[in-house]
Each structure stands twice: as C-alpha cells, then as structure tokens.
Design an enzyme around this catalytic site. Sequence first.
Site, short mmCIF file in Angstrom:
data_model
loop_
_atom_site.label_atom_id
_atom_site.label_comp_id
_atom_site.label_asym_id
_atom_site.label_seq_id
_atom_site.Cartn_x
_atom_site.Cartn_y
_atom_site.Cartn_z
N HIS A 160 44.26 30.01 41.10
CA HIS A 160 44.76 31.09 41.80
C HIS A 160 46.23 31.33 42.54
CE1 HIS A 160 40.77 33.01 41.90
NE2 HIS A 160 40.49 31.88 41.96
N ASP A 194 53.88 33.18 45.31
CA ASP A 194 52.39 33.91 45.44
C ASP A 194 52.00 33.92 43.98
OD1 ASP A 194 50.11 34.49 47.07
OD2 ASP A 194 51.50 35.65 48.16
C1 GDG Z 1 45.28 33.28 47.05
C2 GDG Z 1 46.75 33.02 46.35
C3 GDG Z 1 45.97 35.00 45.08
C4 GDG Z 1 44.31 39.27 55.13
N1 GDG Z 1 44.41 39.30 56.32
C5 GDG Z 1 43.05 39.69 56.67
C6 GDG Z 1 42.50 39.90 55.54
N2 GDG Z 1 43.14 39.63 54.47
C7 GDG Z 1 42.94 39.59 53.05
C8 GDG Z 1 43.61 40.53 52.37
C9 GDG Z 1 43.55 39.96 50.86
C10 GDG Z 1 43.40 38.55 51.22
O1 GDG Z 1 42.77 38.37 52.25
C11 GDG Z 1 44.53 37.81 50.96
O2 GDG Z 1 45.00 37.43 49.84
P1 GDG Z 1 46.17 37.26 49.24
O3 GDG Z 1 46.17 37.53 47.52
O4 GDG Z 1 47.43 38.22 49.62
O5 GDG Z 1 46.71 35.92 49.55
P2 GDG Z 1 45.84 34.27 49.70
O6 GDG Z 1 45.10 34.41 50.68
O7 GDG Z 1 47.02 33.29 49.78
O8 GDG Z 1 45.26 34.29 48.21
C12 GDG Z 1 47.30 34.57 46.01
C13 GDG Z 1 44.52 35.10 45.68
O9 GDG Z 1 44.25 33.71 46.13
C14 GDG Z 1 43.68 35.65 44.73
O10 GDG Z 1 43.60 34.97 43.58
O11 GDG Z 1 46.43 36.65 44.97
O12 GDG Z 1 48.47 34.57 45.31
O13 GDG Z 1 47.44 32.46 47.22
O14 GDG Z 1 42.28 40.33 50.21
O15 GDG Z 1 43.29 41.88 52.52
N3 GDG Z 1 40.92 40.10 55.34
C15 GDG Z 1 40.46 40.57 56.52
N4 GDG Z 1 41.06 40.48 57.77
C16 GDG Z 1 42.27 40.39 57.71
O16 GDG Z 1 43.18 40.26 58.92
N5 GDG Z 1 39.27 40.93 56.29
#
Ligand code: GDG
Length: 461
Positions: A162, A370
């Site tokens: 990821h 990312d």
């Molecule tokens: C890893 C990789 C890759 C955020 N704040 C809250 C919340 N979130 C949710 C977002 C989103 C998720 O968390 C974060 O996903 P990201 O992709 O932005 O980042 P990582 O956590 O670092 O994820 C990344 C991912 O895996 C999938 O393969 O895209 O590159 O680093 O869904 O909305 N959710 C809630 N409350 C919050 O305050 N419920």
Amino acid sequence: MNAVSPARGGRLIVVSNRVALPRQTATGGLASAMRSALQERGGLWFGWSGKIANQTAGTLRYQQDGPVRYATMDLSRSDHDHFYDGYANRTLWPLLHYRPDLVDYNRGHLDGYLRVNRLFAERLAELIEPDDVIWINDYHLIPLAAMLRQRHIRNRIGFFLHTPLPADGLLITLPRHRELLGTLASYDLIGLHTARDQRSLEDYFVHELGASLRRGHRLRYGDRRFRAGVFPIGIDTQQVAQDAKQADSLEEIAQLRASLDGRVLIIGVDRLDYSKGLPQRFEAYARLLERAPEMHRKVSFLQIAPPSRGTVPEYRQIRRELERSAGHINGTYAAPDWAPIRYVNNSFPHSLLSGYYRHAKVGLVTPMRDGMNLVAKEYVASQDPDDPGVLVLSRFAGAAQELSQALLVNPADTEEVADALEQALSMPLAERRRRWRSMMDVLEKQDITAWRQSFLGALTD
Ligand code: GDG
C-alpha cells in the site's frame, strides 16, 4: 497443510496486520474492500487483534460473521514493540517513503519482525485448505509467503504493497535488504499502486538480485516465477458521493457553515504522519497569506490530523512542530473574528468527513510521498457536481497518476503550492466542472470493487 496444487474456486484468505472485526466500524476504504471481497466469496480474515497479550501471545481467537471467519491473535509487548513500532514503523515506513534519514535500524527490531511473521505463518498454515487463495497486505508482512512456502503451502499467494516502493538505489540502503526483499519472490503476484513502484520492484530484482524479466512483467528468480502488477486502489465512489450529499442535513455541517460566515474553506485531512507534508503545507498557506493580503479574512484553512503511532518519537516530534506552526500562523495573521487556520487533532466519522469535503472549495492534499492517497479521491467524490471544488494534489501521491486534472504540485515547493492555491481560489466555474467531471469519470470506473476484482482476477488467473 497441503501439498496439492490449488484449484481456482476456493475460499479467500485475507491477511493484514490489523483486522476490521465484525461490528467494528470499518475505518478506511481498504477495510471495507476486504470485507466485501470476503462476503462475496466466503473466507477467512487473519491478523493481529490490535491487543497486547496479558499472558500467552499467539493463541487464535475466532469470530464468525455469515460466510466470513475472523482469526486474530494478541501479541506480546516485546513482539509488538519490535515488530510494529520498531521494524514496521521506524525502519520500513520511512525507507518506503524516501526518508532514509529517519530509518532506525536495530537488529532487535528485525528479529522481532521476523518472529511475528513466523508466528503468523505457523498459525495460518494450519488453517489453509488446498484451494484457498491467499491475499497478504502491506509492508508488515513481506516475508510471510516465504515462511508459508517453507511450511509446504503451495496455494496462490498475492501481496499488495500500500506504500510507495522507492528506487533500487534507496532500497539497498536497508541493512540485509536481500534477505528481506528477496522473499517477495515467494508470492505469485505483487500488486503496487503505480507503474513507478512496479519499475522499482523490477529494477531491484533485476539489478540487485540478478532476476530475469520477461514480457508481461514476469520475473524469474531462482526457481520462482512471479509477476508485478499495477492495481491503483479506488474508493467506494458512489457511497462517498451519497454520504457527502446527505451530510448537508447534519447539524455539524450547519455549524461549520455558520462558523465560516461566508469565508471560503480550504481543507486537508491526513493521519498525522511526516510523509503527509504537513509542515510544508502550513508554510505554503502562510506564504499565500503573506503575498495575498486581499485573501485575509476571506479564507479559512481546516486541517484535520488525527494522531497516529504516538509511541514513535518522530510522530511526537511532528505533532509539536505543527502545533508551533499553526500557532505561529494564527499569531501572525488572526483577527478577533478570524482564525486563518483551524488545526484539529481529532478523528471524525467518515460520513461527516465527506460533508466537510463537500463544503470546501479547495482540497489540499500534498504528501511528500504517498502510495495512493485516498483522501484525494474522497475529496473529489464528495463534490457537488454543479459547483465542485478544486483539488490541489502532490505529484508524489500515487493518486496523481490518475487524477491528472487536479492542480498538481511539488509539495516541497511552497511557492508553487501557494500559486496553485491562488489559482484554485479564483478558478471559473466552467473549468472547475470540466476538471471535476474528468476526475470523477476515473473514480467511477476504477472504484474499490474494480480494484479488488482486478487484483483477485490476476491472482487466480
Ligand atoms: C495507506 C497508504 C494508501 C482520515 N482521517 C479520518 C479518516 N481518515 C481516512 C480517510 C482515508 C483513510 O483514513 C486514509 O487513507 P490514505 O490513503 O489517505 O492514507 P494512509 O492511512 O496513509 O493509507 C496510502 C492507503 O494505505 C490505501 O492503499 O492510499 O498511500 O499510506 O480513507 O478518509 N477516517 C475517519 N476519521 C478521520 O478523522 N473515519
């Protein structure tokens, strides 16, 4: 145990460090993707319970929910500290995010990492049936397939990374990298978010390990043949769009709107992590305020950053740095009735976040690196089609490969980010609509269902 060749139609076994148990709210897109894949096909979700064991670690606990069985285990304090806080989060995470300066290499961490992977392999091997298909997720579990193969597991095993995968020149800075990364050859399929990550994997295997690369991204290394594929993860586009629309009636959205008092909202939502480029983002916003006094009192930047990995020193450090920076910006520019930046360390329900996104005229998503970045996609899917906001997106997020109609920036270049903010804030409606439609087309086509189906299709093919 099994020693027969697998058939195609068996159960799905998902393995990930953390398991989203039934009745727990699935926190991200990934958890719900895995859940629906398991519901559709029937199977098992295996991983860490998220708990530290009081006594014996490694005992499996089971839960059943319809066709899906969950098997989780607690970890001992010391295994958890070396495996999770240590090797996964202080060695691999910074390396994979192009931060060799932050890599903390400690032999004890590697030993703990291998110990937990071995424990997973031992427990999991007992549960595998001959025609099961196994899908292992992320950098916590790189050597797991090799350890299963040592236990004579011959099933199809796929791995999805990821995070980004940096170029071979950086990967070789990891002590004992061959021992660890060479085990990737035990998978049948390795899924990555972008073609750049795929190239890094191939270059590493070819140039560092002497593997041969054939057509169709097929690699041959020793007696193993495997393939690297690009599968950019998506979101549940329809659901996010629907949540965002419905959120309009929520009390919290009305409160946000009232508090803005007609000001334009810029939003950022990120786990509090140094890979997300938050200090540089704050600096770029400060640069905008410095050079565009006409924006004062007209904009408000809401940064939501729920803390993560709080026991790791680098995460405590970045938290302090951001508190200082937000305080400095408000100290410099705020007026009695205007705070330029609202910096919030809480997490919010997903449906409410979609409402916040919809209300923001600019989504500011500027990670230094990312794998994908789902927030960028969620921001786009949450917009009002008649009056959509503008996404300012880092070129170094995997999402930039698909969302080329965002305003793409180098997150380290604060002037460029400030320029993009100005452009976004003054973009005419017709251009906003055109850009949004083109990005939304991509998100509708390549949603989370398409992602898991294409990965599993390639794995079982
Ligand atoms: C890893 C990789 C890759 C955020 N704040 C809250 C919340 N979130 C949710 C977002 C989103 C998720 O968390 C974060 O996903 P990201 O992709 O932005 O980042 P990582 O956590 O670092 O994820 C990344 C991912 O895996 C999938 O393969 O895209 O590159 O680093 O869904 O909305 N959710 C809630 N409350 C919050 O305050 N419920």
